[in-house]
Design an enzyme around this catalytic site. Structure first.
Site, PDB file in Angstrom:
ATOM      1  N   ARG A  16       0.831  -1.208   0.000  1.00  0.00           N
ATOM      2  CA  ARG A  16       0.000   0.000   0.000  1.00  0.00           C
ATOM      3  C   ARG A  16       0.864   1.257   0.000  1.00  0.00           C
ATOM      4  NH1 ARG A  16      -4.330  -2.081   4.481  1.00  0.00           N
ATOM      5  NH2 ARG A  16      -5.460  -3.480   3.096  1.00  0.00           N
ATOM      6  N   ARG A  89      20.165  -8.435   8.027  1.00  0.00           N
ATOM      7  CA  ARG A  89      19.616  -9.779   8.227  1.00  0.00           C
ATOM      8  C   ARG A  89      20.664 -10.782   8.681  1.00  0.00           C
ATOM      9  NH1 ARG A  89      21.550 -10.003   3.175  1.00  0.00           N
ATOM     10  NH2 ARG A  89      21.896 -12.003   2.193  1.00  0.00           N
TER      11      ARG A  89
END
Length: 118
Positions: A16, A89
């Site tokens: 979005r 990560r």
């Protein structure tokens, strides 16, 4: 399951925010990292659940639960770090891989003890 739902919701929010409609998986780099982090976590979930189940039944529920909670925490940190930058990560990735190997060891020890020693 709540973790997987959280990760999926983050992908929806990123879609979005950056106006990327399904089935597109490319676009803004932050969306791509979020999408990839969610996919990576989902790919490892069946392995984690299987190991958690076997180790919990055949080794020790308390030790297995502690390892499982640590694994979920490292995967959350992995997701958060990956969403910010790809290098973010690595630390949690290594920690979660190490915990999976610990669960493999616990499961194997429990299975051997159950089936080989009376």
């Amino acid at each position: 399951v709540l973790f997987l739902a959280y990760f999926a919701m983050q992908v929806i929010y990123a879609r979005r925010k950056y106006k990327i409609s399904p089935p597109e998986t490319t676009g803004h780099p932050e969306f791509e990292r979020t999408f990839r982090a969610q996919a990576n976590c989902s790919e490892y979930f069946p392995i984690f659940i299987s190991l958690l189940w076997v180790a919990g039944i055949f080794f020790h529920q308390g030790v297995t639960a502690a390892c499982g909670l640590l694994y979920l925490y490292t995967r959350l940190k992995y997701f958060q770090g990956y969403a910010v930058a790809a290098q973010g990560r690595l630390g949690p990735l290594y920690a979660s891989a190490w915990l999976l190997w610990v669960l493999v060891g616990l499961a194997l020890a429990g299975l051997l003890a159950h089936f080989l020693w009376p």
